[in-house]
Design a protein around this motif. Structure first.
Motif, PDB file in Angstrom:
ATOM      1  N   ALA A 226       0.824  -1.207   0.000  1.00  0.00           N
ATOM      2  CA  ALA A 226       0.000   0.000   0.000  1.00  0.00           C
ATOM      3  C   ALA A 226       0.859   1.258   0.000  1.00  0.00           C
ATOM      4  O   ALA A 226       0.550   2.238  -0.687  1.00  0.00           O
ATOM      5  CB  ALA A 226      -0.929  -0.009   1.207  1.00  0.00           C
TER       6      ALA A 226
ATOM      7  N   GLY B 192      -7.677   2.708  -5.755  1.00  0.00           N
ATOM      8  CA  GLY B 192      -7.465   2.655  -4.315  1.00  0.00           C
ATOM      9  C   GLY B 192      -8.582   1.922  -3.587  1.00  0.00           C
ATOM     10  O   GLY B 192      -8.325   1.100  -2.701  1.00  0.00           O
TER      11      GLY B 192
ATOM     12  N   ALA C  54      -3.121  -3.582  -7.124  1.00  0.00           N
ATOM     13  CA  ALA C  54      -4.283  -3.511  -6.245  1.00  0.00           C
ATOM     14  C   ALA C  54      -4.952  -4.866  -6.061  1.00  0.00           C
ATOM     15  O   ALA C  54      -5.491  -5.152  -4.983  1.00  0.00           O
ATOM     16  CB  ALA C  54      -5.290  -2.496  -6.792  1.00  0.00           C
TER      17      ALA C  54
ATOM     18  N   ALA D 296      -8.240  -1.755  -4.209  1.00  0.00           N
ATOM     19  CA  ALA D 296      -7.182  -2.369  -3.402  1.00  0.00           C
ATOM     20  C   ALA D 296      -7.668  -2.659  -1.986  1.00  0.00           C
ATOM     21  O   ALA D 296      -7.410  -3.735  -1.430  1.00  0.00           O
ATOM     22  CB  ALA D 296      -5.958  -1.451  -3.369  1.00  0.00           C
ATOM     23  N   VAL D 297      -8.390  -1.707  -1.382  1.00  0.00           N
ATOM     24  CA  VAL D 297      -8.888  -1.901  -0.022  1.00  0.00           C
ATOM     25  C   VAL D 297      -9.909  -3.034   0.013  1.00  0.00           C
ATOM     26  O   VAL D 297      -9.886  -3.898   0.916  1.00  0.00           O
ATOM     27  CB  VAL D 297      -9.503  -0.588   0.501  1.00  0.00           C
TER      28      VAL D 297
END
Length: 655
Positions: free
Chosen positions: A23, A42, A95, A45-46
């Motif tokens: 990250a 983003g 990601a 990715a989370v």
């Protein structure tokens, strides 16, 4: 053939280290992508990391997620392939990588892959924030690799020990002098060995075309476009027209440049007595166009002055550049207009804007051959009846008619385009000039900052005996009819406005720091390198002297690396270090362990000479032998056992 060993799986702490490092490496790249695209990647990715925290996602689901994210990247990039798209694809692949990261091999693969992300960010931006975030990501990646090494050796710790990051800092300190020597002293070429691929998504900035509504995003962008330092008294702010692309061709909707004019020599100019010397620092645009104070006297070194006094460079401006220029307002600008240029400056497409043509014919019939009077009549009309606003509807086919007779409200795009069409329809040669207007003086650095939101378009008309004359119809709007401006749309007012608004000390200081970064790092080219030691009384450094200086600095850097490496602890295992230290304490008494002597045999021999410490030394030797050759504890338990043994070995004294 024996079956291969199963892969070693990650524990919770090691996986957390790995994902945190990934990250941190991804963050600087996401910040350089377009806002919507960076946010999408983003969030992906989370979500992927959360869904796969306890167990791997099913292979079908992993494939679907990867295809969805990559499809969104390609779709939002508009099928334009270049640096931006490549960087976005790299970010998207990173990601979704956590979905399959559960073994030691997978973790090392993710970290190795993640280290490409900061380098991808540097292709898009070389600012200090990108550097700091990139270094932080690389440091965490090294820390994660150390964690994985401990996991493989059975000494992994569930926490985040400061000693691990201290080890990373030591590794960075070993290589830093050599890296600095390479940056400052390695001989630089005047031009790059290879070209950087074009950006797929153009940077916000001046374009060689202008269409209705095209500038809305640009005029809402407060990022710096250029910084200017004057040698002496600067011009008045009202004189700061920064000349960029000159647009001649109009197809009924879009204005564009005429490329053939770039090959003609500059038009003759009689300049006024007033002149300004200045250095302009231009942010990267990925275009060949320079911007200069209207009107440049000559082209700076490395640039070309076109017939209409546009400045071009042979290579795109992919990095920060500095140019020394001289400008002076024109008294007479191209007094003898060539027939081909006159035709180009009067050309209008057929079948567009009939009401504008009718008005122009009416004015010509009423005012005869007085071109200056017709031009002034248009300016007076704008002053009396038109308004300035950024809220405008999309134009139809007859965009100039709609603006002049129906809306009578718009911003610089509408005013300049409509004014030039009206002048051409009246038989007056005219063209659109784009660039920037004004600027903001940073009092801390004593330079002028021109932002992208200062983009502006104005008109130039050709008048007999005077040549090209600047006319800015936007500035003719009466102040009481300025309805909707950029200041109204930007956050400001109150305490935040005082702190961060124009004239606020926080942003002045931030831009001054960025300017210093540009000066010391991004602007450090071959010319600056050749003058590196001038403050010390050393003249210009040629390639041979730079090479010798770099060789000396590199040798010192290598000696520093060797000294720091040998000064550090040569044995990475803390238990072995403590055991060897215990041996050295007994060796001072003449009771050191022989190289081929087992630990328990050594303890029995020492106990004969010093019976008072016999039991403690036997116990320590037995614990060491068990730890070294017979321990079968899992990772966390072995780590605790090692720490307890180290404390006991360090505490034992032979006397």
């Amino acid at each position: 053939m024996a079956d291969s060993l199963p892969p070693q799986m990650l524990d919770r702490g090691s996986r957390a280290w790995t994902l945190a490092a990934g990250a941190a490496c991804l963050l600087p790249l996401l910040l350089q992508l377009p806002g919507a695209l960076g946010t999408l990647i983003g969030v992906a990715a989370v979500v992927v990391a959360a869904l796969s925290w306890r167990r791997p996602l099913h292979v079908v689901l992993r494939v679907l997620v990867a295809l969805a994210v990559l499809g969104a990247v390609v779709g939002m990039s508009g099928l334009n392939f270049g640096r931006d798209t490549g960087a976005a694809v790299l970010a998207a692949m990173l990601a979704v990588k956590p979905a399959e990261t559960f073994s030691l091999r997978d973790a090392r693969s993710l970290i190795g892959f993640a280290l490409f992300a900061p380098f991808g960010a540097f292709l898009l931006d070389q600012g200090p924030l990108s550097l700091v975030l990139g270094l932080a990501g690389a440091a965490l990646a090294l820390g994660a690799l150390l964690q994985l090494a401990d996991l493989e050796s059975g000494e992994a710790d569930e926490g985040i020990p400061a000693a691990r990051m201290l080890g990373v800092a030591r590794l960075l300190a070993i290589g830093l002098p050599l890296a600095l020597a390479a940056f400052w002293l390695f001989p630089r070429l005047g031009s790059p060995l290879w070209g950087v691929p074009e950006r797929a998504l153009a940077r916000p900035g001046l374009s060689d075309e202008m269409s209705p509504g095209q500038w809305i995003d640009l005029m809402a962008d407060d990022a710096p476009a250029l910084r200017v330092r004057f040698a002496g008294r600067p011009p008045l702010k009202s004189q700061m027209y920064w000349r960029g692309p000159v647009l001649w061709h109009f197809d009924g909707r879009t204005w564009s440049q005429s490329r053939w004019l770039a090959n003609l020599p500059p038009a003759p100019v009689v300049h006024e007595d007033e002149a300004w010397e200045y250095e302009v620092e231009i942010e990267p645009t990925d275009r060949h166009q320079l911007v200069a104070l209207d009107l440049p006297v000559a082209a700076p070194d490395g640039a070309h002055l076109a017939h209409d006094h546009q400045l071009f460079t042979p290579r795109p401006l992919t990095a920060l550049t500095r140019w020394r220029m001289r400008s002076s307002p024109p008294a007479v600008y191209d007094p003898e207009l060539r027939p081909a240029l006159r035709r180009a400056a009067l050309l209008l497409p057929e079948g567009f804007n009939p009401r504008t043509h009718a008005l122009a014919r009416q004015w010509r019939a009423e005012m005869g051959g007085d071109d200056a009077a017709i031009a002034q009549r248009a300016m007076d009309w704008i002053r009396e009846e038109f308004s300035y606003t950024l809220t405008t509807p999309l134009p139809g086919r007859h965009s100039v008619d709609e603006f002049l007779f129906d809306e009578q409200a718009g911003f610089c795009e509408h005013f300049s385009s409509s004014y030039v069409v009206l002048m051409r329809a009246a038989g007056i040669p005219a063209r659109v000039v784009t660039g920037y207007v004004g600027g903001y003086r940073n009092p801390l650095g004593d330079y002028w900052l021109v932002r992208r939101m200062d983009a502006h378009a104005w008109a130039e008309i050709w008048l007999a005996d005077r040549g090209w004359v600047r006319m800015d119809p936007t500035s003719a709007v009466a102040p009481e009819r300025i309805l909707d401006t950029l200041d109204d749309r930007l956050p400001g007012g109150g305490l935040l406005g005082d702190m961060f608004g124009e004239g606020g000390g926080v942003l002045d200081l931030a831009d001054l720091l960025r300017s210093g970064w540009n000066d010391m790092v991004l602007g450090f080219d071959a010319e600056r390198q050749a003058r590196l030691l001038r403050p010390l009384g050393v003249g210009r450094l040629d390639g041979m002297r730079l090479g010798m200086l770099f060789a000396m600095a590199a040798l010192l850097g290598l000696l520093w690396m060797v000294w720091l490496s040998r000064r550090g602890e040569r044995q990475p295992d803390p238990v072995l270090r403590a055991w060897h230290a215990l041996d050295r304490r007994y060796r001072k008494l003449g009771l050191g362990r022989e190289p081929d002597e087992p630990a328990l045999a050594w303890a029995e021999r020492v106990s004969l000479a010093r019976p008072g410490k016999a039991d403690v030394l036997r116990q320590l030797s037995r614990r060491f032998s068990d730890w070294r050759y017979a321990s079968d504890q899992p990772g966390a338990a072995r780590s605790r056992e090692s720490k307890e043994l180290v404390r006991a070995l360090r505490a034992h004294r032979p006397d």
